[in-house]
Design a protein around this motif. Sequence first.
Motif: not given
Length: 395
Positions: A158, A162, A362, A378, A382
């Motif tokens: 992730y 991201s 996400t 995250s 976000l």
Amino acid sequence: MIVFIILVFLPFEDSWLQATPLGYAGASLAIIPILILLVLKTVTGQISKSFILYLGYSILLSSLFAFVYQDLPVETLIDRGSRAFILYSLYFFAFIYFKHTKVDISKASIALVSIIGSSLLLTLVAPDYLNSISPLHYSDTSNYRPRGYSIEASTFGYIVISSILLLCWLKNINTYIGLGLSLGCALLVNSKGAMIGLLLAWFVYLMLSGNKNLISKVIGLIFVTIAAFIAVPLLAAIFQSDFDEYTSTATRSTMAILSVMSIFHSPLGHGFTGYLPYINYNGQDSIYISKIISPIPLNYSEVSNYFTAGAYKSVGAKSFVFDSIIIFGMPFLIYFFSAIKKGRRLSIIINSPSRDILFYYTIISLVFYIPGIGGYISAVILGICLNRHITKVSK
């Protein structure tokens, strides 16, 4: 400067701060600048109303279930509940801050990708160094999948994807270049969650992007299909290995079922004090349901250990959303879906394919495969995706 340091520290999620009284709260090196930022905002009276509301609801609900389960040991009820409360509070604060900040993060995003790049390079030239205990890692790993500076491969996947998509958004880099790099890195990291999440986010973007003409959508779907054909054989092998040897599929699916069940037992949630007792006492029912609906036999050896009185080590849904449903109930779901709705509205204003894919990726990741808590990337990502000021400031 504090914001820059937060982003630079985000990839380091297995720091030696865990050896201090901070415990698991010190896993992420970013906790230091986040705590400094929290103190500064508190002292200057700039704490958001949303954060205050979260604190009030959490304390009230947790106090109620501390009374309900008052006969349980203090370690299970208060100690573990307090630890979870601190982790969630720091996570939510980071989300709220980056949702409203007007600080330019474009340079920090370059530094973030550079650090991620160094971890990928080390993964290729010295993988054993990152798998064992070292100055970069407080713990070793048993499955030897690439994990960079993170605590495990799933969160590393992730972080890599991201970070790439964030840079493409803020620096107006071609989206297909970002997607190609992201997919390649996901294959290198060998994270099935990262690969599936990226392909799904890409597909969702194409389906929901009303401003794209039919030809553009068809071309995009062709790329998705090609990428899927490349990734599916590897994913099939990884899933088969998981079914045969590991337990993550059984654990995640069983805990997802238990999370849904929790809403019917307490629509307002179980709080931080009721989280572990609810899992301990009701888990066997979710295993029974999982066995009925699963088309193949699964390995429940790990998740079965969650469902004994007093169990707490590694207990969790392995998903931020499903854990939060157990803790906060329907109010969390309402807030979560309102955030998705706002993210969709901002797509029209911001008009960046990389941003939209990053946002969907996400959301998908938080639902299906990353716990979020303990690491803050995250929350930061976000918050940035829901911040209408970021693109203007970065330009």
